[in-house]
Design an enzyme around this catalytic site. Structure first.
Site, short mmCIF file in Angstrom:
data_model
loop_
_atom_site.label_atom_id
_atom_site.label_comp_id
_atom_site.label_asym_id
_atom_site.label_seq_id
_atom_site.Cartn_x
_atom_site.Cartn_y
_atom_site.Cartn_z
N CYS A 108 18.26 -32.36 -90.35
CA CYS A 108 18.29 -32.71 -88.93
C CYS A 108 17.08 -33.54 -88.54
O CYS A 108 17.20 -34.56 -87.86
CB CYS A 108 18.36 -31.44 -88.08
SG CYS A 108 18.52 -31.74 -86.31
N GLY A 136 8.16 -34.69 -80.59
CA GLY A 136 7.39 -33.50 -80.25
C GLY A 136 7.07 -32.62 -81.44
O GLY A 136 6.76 -31.43 -81.25
N CYS A 170 19.84 -24.24 -84.83
CA CYS A 170 20.32 -24.27 -83.45
C CYS A 170 21.84 -24.25 -83.34
O CYS A 170 22.38 -23.89 -82.30
CB CYS A 170 19.76 -25.51 -82.75
SG CYS A 170 20.21 -27.08 -83.54
N ASP A 204 8.35 -29.40 -75.63
CA ASP A 204 7.52 -30.25 -76.48
C ASP A 204 7.80 -31.73 -76.24
O ASP A 204 6.89 -32.51 -75.94
CB ASP A 204 7.74 -29.90 -77.95
CG ASP A 204 7.33 -28.47 -78.28
OD1 ASP A 204 6.34 -28.00 -77.70
OD2 ASP A 204 8.00 -27.84 -79.11
N LEU A 249 19.99 -37.52 -78.46
CA LEU A 249 21.23 -37.54 -79.24
C LEU A 249 21.99 -36.25 -78.95
O LEU A 249 21.44 -35.16 -79.14
CB LEU A 249 20.94 -37.65 -80.74
CG LEU A 249 20.25 -38.92 -81.22
CD1 LEU A 249 20.11 -38.88 -82.75
CD2 LEU A 249 21.04 -40.16 -80.81
N SER A 292 14.72 -33.67 -76.77
CA SER A 292 15.72 -32.65 -77.05
C SER A 292 16.03 -31.79 -75.83
O SER A 292 16.94 -30.98 -75.86
CB SER A 292 15.24 -31.75 -78.18
OG SER A 292 14.09 -31.01 -77.76
N GLY A 293 15.24 -31.94 -74.77
CA GLY A 293 15.41 -31.09 -73.61
C GLY A 293 14.45 -29.93 -73.58
O GLY A 293 14.45 -29.14 -72.63
N GLY A 294 13.60 -29.80 -74.60
CA GLY A 294 12.63 -28.72 -74.66
C GLY A 294 11.28 -29.12 -74.10
O GLY A 294 11.05 -30.28 -73.72
#
Length: 369
Positions: free
Chosen positions: A115, A139, A211, A27, A47, A23-25
């Site tokens: 989600c 994550g 989000c 975790d 995604l 997700s880019g985070g």
């Protein structure tokens, strides 16, 4: 570090392939780094869920422009492939539109469940299989425990980070294929690992719960998506007497106390139920929120042959309480408060997730009368 990198692979990682949902985070980035350490071939997949307005650059967003760049940068540093797939239209239909429609129907939605385990998740599973992966790693702070009858879903070790409530719709087939290597770690350790590995996202803030709501104004998003359906109505007591007026059901959820803007009551008033057909907000004292049971729909069960007592969690931040499952009814040992249609009741045996269902209705407790 070996224990922290347990992906429950058959044999060592050599010759195996792990797809990591990124997700880019911090975790999912740490999951990718730990996956590389197994010796397996690792592929990062992101995604793109939306890319609209202020959400793109806002801290705390998820799966939008900046986060995709962060995921790609982590993959570049780790030397692994990274693929981005456009999922915006499917996410809008399955998550965002459903969120708006649920509010208009007087229910309290949980978009994070749709989600995490809805079309987004099933598409990720399909992509991982198409890429020939031996497993899909995420994550999430939950644990996959291999029991006597196969893989089981358990709470994350860190109670402050446990995400099992949001994964109750996970199927047995999905659980067999997925891995959750962070489930036994506290968030502080995950950030330490990211810093030790020199990942640029080590100090990146966590994404907020919902989000796709840029400023936390849920009602504002619903007005934008469904402007033709927004209208006010009456606030009434349990006997139907009018106490005031409201600007729309979308501003209220069951159990809410603040924002009613009515006075003159001897004791505090709470939202007891919402009536879309009449546009009424029904309020009453706290005891009116007590319920003995809740009727569930779309029940998902991964608890094998478990029968008898269990615990039920009816809100993401609630503590599990003793209960039993009788057909499609979850019956609480003691009256439970703030049980809202649209939320989920997640069922546990100790730390193990047995499954759960969506709350379709409730039965008031005798104390409510």
């Amino acid at each position: 570090m070996e224990q922290e990198a347990d992906f429950q692979l058959t044999g060592d990682g050599a010759g195996q392939r792990i797809v990591v949902a990124m997700s880019g985070g911090v975790d999912s980035s740490v999951v990718a780094a730990l996956a590389v350490r197994t010796g397996a071939e690792v592929i990062g997949v992101t995604l793109q869920l939306y890319d609209h307005g202020e959400a793109v650059g806002r801290a705390g967003a998820c799966c939008a422009g900046r986060d995709i760049r962060d995921a790609r940068a982590v993959c570049d540093r780790l030397g692994i492939a990274h693929y981005v797939f456009d999922h915006e239209s499917a996410f809008r239909a399955a998550v965002v539109d459903t969120f708006a429609d649920e509010y208009l129907a007087g229910r309290t939605p949980i978009p994070c469940v749709q989600c995490n385990t809805g079309p987004k998740f099933t598409d990720l599973l399909g992509l991982a299989r198409e890429l020939g992966a031996d497993c899909l790693a995420t994550g999430h702070y939950v644990r996959r425990v291999v029991g006597p009858s196969g893989a089981e879903l358990h709470r994350g070790t860190d109670p402050a980070r446990d995400q099992s409530y949001f994964l109750f719709t996970t199927t047995q087939q999905q659980l067999d294929y997925c891995r959750y290597p962070l489930g036994g770690l506290p968030k502080s350790r995950v950030r330490e690992i990211a810093a030790e590995l020199g990942l640029g996202v080590a100090a990146k803030p966590d994404s907020q719960d919902i989000c796709f709501v840029p400023d936390g104004d849920y009602a504002g998003l619903v007005r934008k998506l469904r402007p033709e359906a927004i209208h006010g109505g009456d606030i009434v007591d349990l006997a139907g007497a009018k106490l005031g007026e409201h600007r729309g059901l979308i501003h209220f959820t069951v159990g809410q106390r603040r924002g009613l803007e009515i006075g003159g009551s001897v004791e505090p008033l709470y939202v007891v139920r919402l009536e879309p057909a009449t546009a009424r907000v029904v309020v009453g004292p706290r005891r009116a929120l007590a319920v003995d049971a809740a009727r569930l729909e779309r029940i998902n069960w991964i608890g094998g042959d478990h029968r008898g007592p269990l615990t039920a969690k009816v809100r993401s931040m609630a503590r599990p309480v003793p209960a039993r499952l009788d057909g499609d009814m979850v019956v609480f040992d003691s009256p439970e408060y703030g049980v809202a249609p649209g939320q989920a009741a997640v069922l546990y045996a100790g730390d193990r997730v047995l499954g759960g269902g969506w709350i379709a209705g409730t039965e008031a407790a005798a104390i409510a009368a």
